[in-house]
Write a protein that holds these residues in place. Structure first.
Motif, mmCIF file in Angstrom:
data_model
loop_
_atom_site.group_PDB
_atom_site.id
_atom_site.type_symbol
_atom_site.label_atom_id
_atom_site.label_comp_id
_atom_site.label_asym_id
_atom_site.label_seq_id
_atom_site.Cartn_x
_atom_site.Cartn_y
_atom_site.Cartn_z
ATOM 1 N N UNK A 37 31.560 3.199 -10.377
ATOM 2 C CA UNK A 37 32.484 2.317 -11.095
ATOM 3 C C UNK A 37 32.267 0.874 -10.649
ATOM 4 N N UNK A 38 32.049 0.668 -9.355
ATOM 5 C CA UNK A 38 31.807 -0.663 -8.825
ATOM 6 C C UNK A 38 30.501 -1.230 -9.382
ATOM 7 N N UNK A 39 29.480 -0.405 -9.426
ATOM 8 C CA UNK A 39 28.183 -0.844 -9.959
ATOM 9 C C UNK A 39 28.293 -1.195 -11.441
ATOM 10 N N UNK A 40 29.047 -0.357 -12.171
ATOM 11 C CA UNK A 40 29.220 -0.636 -13.603
ATOM 12 C C UNK A 40 29.989 -1.935 -13.819
ATOM 13 N N UNK A 41 31.023 -2.165 -12.992
ATOM 14 C CA UNK A 41 31.814 -3.382 -13.114
ATOM 15 C C UNK A 41 30.957 -4.613 -12.805
ATOM 16 N N UNK A 42 30.124 -4.507 -11.757
ATOM 17 C CA UNK A 42 29.224 -5.626 -11.431
ATOM 18 C C UNK A 42 28.224 -5.871 -12.556
ATOM 19 N N UNK A 43 27.680 -4.805 -13.084
ATOM 20 C CA UNK A 43 26.705 -4.934 -14.177
ATOM 21 C C UNK A 43 27.360 -5.564 -15.399
ATOM 22 N N UNK A 44 28.592 -5.133 -15.675
ATOM 23 C CA UNK A 44 29.322 -5.692 -16.819
ATOM 24 C C UNK A 44 29.601 -7.178 -16.583
ATOM 25 N N UNK A 45 30.022 -7.512 -15.370
ATOM 26 C CA UNK A 45 30.289 -8.907 -15.033
ATOM 27 C C UNK A 45 29.019 -9.748 -15.165
ATOM 28 N N UNK A 46 27.919 -9.251 -14.663
ATOM 29 C CA UNK A 46 26.652 -9.986 -14.761
ATOM 30 C C UNK A 46 26.234 -10.162 -16.214
ATOM 31 N N UNK A 47 26.419 -9.130 -17.022
ATOM 32 C CA UNK A 47 26.049 -9.220 -18.443
ATOM 33 C C UNK A 47 26.910 -10.258 -19.155
ATOM 34 N N UNK A 48 28.215 -10.228 -18.882
ATOM 35 C CA UNK A 48 29.122 -11.182 -19.521
ATOM 36 C C UNK A 48 28.811 -12.605 -19.052
ATOM 37 N N UNK A 49 28.537 -12.770 -17.767
ATOM 38 C CA UNK A 49 28.194 -14.091 -17.233
ATOM 39 C C UNK A 49 26.892 -14.607 -17.831
ATOM 40 N N UNK A 50 25.896 -13.741 -17.928
ATOM 41 C CA UNK A 50 24.612 -14.137 -18.527
ATOM 42 C C UNK A 50 24.784 -14.525 -19.992
ATOM 43 N N UNK A 51 25.600 -13.756 -20.716
ATOM 44 C CA UNK A 51 25.840 -14.072 -22.130
ATOM 45 C C UNK A 51 26.573 -15.406 -22.256
ATOM 46 N N UNK A 52 27.552 -15.633 -21.388
ATOM 47 C CA UNK A 52 28.282 -16.906 -21.396
ATOM 48 C C UNK A 52 27.338 -18.073 -21.133
ATOM 49 N N UNK A 53 26.468 -17.919 -20.125
ATOM 50 C CA UNK A 53 25.530 -19.000 -19.795
ATOM 51 C C UNK A 53 24.567 -19.272 -20.946
ATOM 52 N N UNK A 54 24.115 -18.205 -21.581
ATOM 53 C CA UNK A 54 23.203 -18.366 -22.715
ATOM 54 C C UNK A 54 23.905 -19.080 -23.876
ATOM 55 N N UNK A 55 25.148 -18.675 -24.164
ATOM 56 C CA UNK A 55 25.891 -19.305 -25.250
ATOM 57 C C UNK A 55 26.200 -20.770 -24.941
ATOM 58 N N UNK A 56 26.529 -21.061 -23.694
ATOM 59 C CA UNK A 56 26.794 -22.446 -23.301
ATOM 60 C C UNK A 56 25.526 -23.288 -23.455
ATOM 61 N N UNK A 57 24.393 -22.724 -23.037
ATOM 62 C CA UNK A 57 23.126 -23.428 -23.171
ATOM 63 C C UNK A 57 22.798 -23.688 -24.644
ATOM 64 N N UNK A 58 22.996 -22.688 -25.494
ATOM 65 C CA UNK A 58 22.734 -22.847 -26.928
ATOM 66 C C UNK A 58 23.672 -23.894 -27.537
ATOM 67 N N UNK A 59 24.933 -23.887 -27.104
ATOM 68 C CA UNK A 59 25.895 -24.870 -27.599
ATOM 69 C C UNK A 59 25.467 -26.284 -27.207
ATOM 70 N N UNK A 60 25.082 -26.473 -25.955
ATOM 71 C CA UNK A 60 24.677 -27.802 -25.493
ATOM 72 C C UNK A 60 23.421 -28.269 -26.226
ATOM 73 N N UNK A 61 22.494 -27.367 -26.443
ATOM 74 C CA UNK A 61 21.272 -27.731 -27.183
ATOM 75 C C UNK A 61 21.605 -28.088 -28.633
#
Length: 192
Positions: A37-61
């Motif tokens: 459960x901890x590993x899944x939560x970390x993986x989910x957090x990393x995926x959401x963070x990566x998606x957020x960073x990608x969307x922020x980068x696309x928005x700024x561009x």
């Protein structure tokens, strides 16, 4: 497991910035060992963070590209306003030349026709000035400038320096800061 409709990341974008509560995520998934459960939560957090960073980068561009397009459009509009009439102005230059030749051919004699030609020429020069067209009229003895003059011939002439204008065949014209037609001149080739 939590209802996906109640996901704080979807409802509140600022919730993405808050620290992820790992204990709460582990309590939501009681089935399975705590490590998974901890590993899944970390993986989910990393995926959401990566998606957020990608969307922020696309928005700024996208914002930067929109700003560049706006600046480019403003510059193009300004150039079109300033230099849009260059073809028409270039087409009117022979009219000026013909009026000038007519005055030269008439000589010093003042008649109604020569006065009419002079008035027409003054009006044409006034219209040119109104739209940013200026004469490049070098004088005999001026220094040859290849940026605004075109050498039609070179000839050795006593009492002149090399590179001096010895004859003006035709005046030139500029539209604001761009050259429409260079002044056509004869240049001295007398060695110094």
């Amino acid at each position: 497991m939590a209802d996906p409709k109640e996901n704080p990341f979807l409802d509140d974008p600022e919730a993405m910035e808050e620290e992820f509560d790992l204990d709460a995520a582990m309590e939501e998934e009681p089935d399975g060992p705590p490590e998974r459960a901890s590993d899944r939560a970390r993986a989910q957090l990393e995926a959401v963070t990566a998606e957020r960073d990608e969307l922020r980068d696309r928005l700024m561009r996208s914002l930067a590209e929109a700003e560049n397009v706006r600046k480019r459009a403003a510059r193009d509009r300004s150039e079109a306003e300033q230099y849009g009439g260059s073809k028409l102005a270039r087409d009117l230059l022979p009219v000026y030349d013909n009026l000038s030749r007519a005055l030269d051919a008439a000589g010093e004699e003042k008649t109604a026709i020569t006065e009419g030609i002079e008035l027409t020429m003054k009006e044409l020069v006034g219209v040119f000035a109104k739209h940013g067209v200026t004469l490049v009229a070098p004088q005999t003895g001026d220094k040859f400038d290849p940026q605004v003059h075109q050498a039609m011939f070179e000839a050795p002439l006593p009492n002149t320096k090399a590179g001096e204008i010895i004859q003006v065949a035709a005046v030139g014209f500029k539209l604001h800061d761009r050259l429409l037609r260079p002044a056509q001149v004869g240049v001295s080739s007398t060695p110094a």
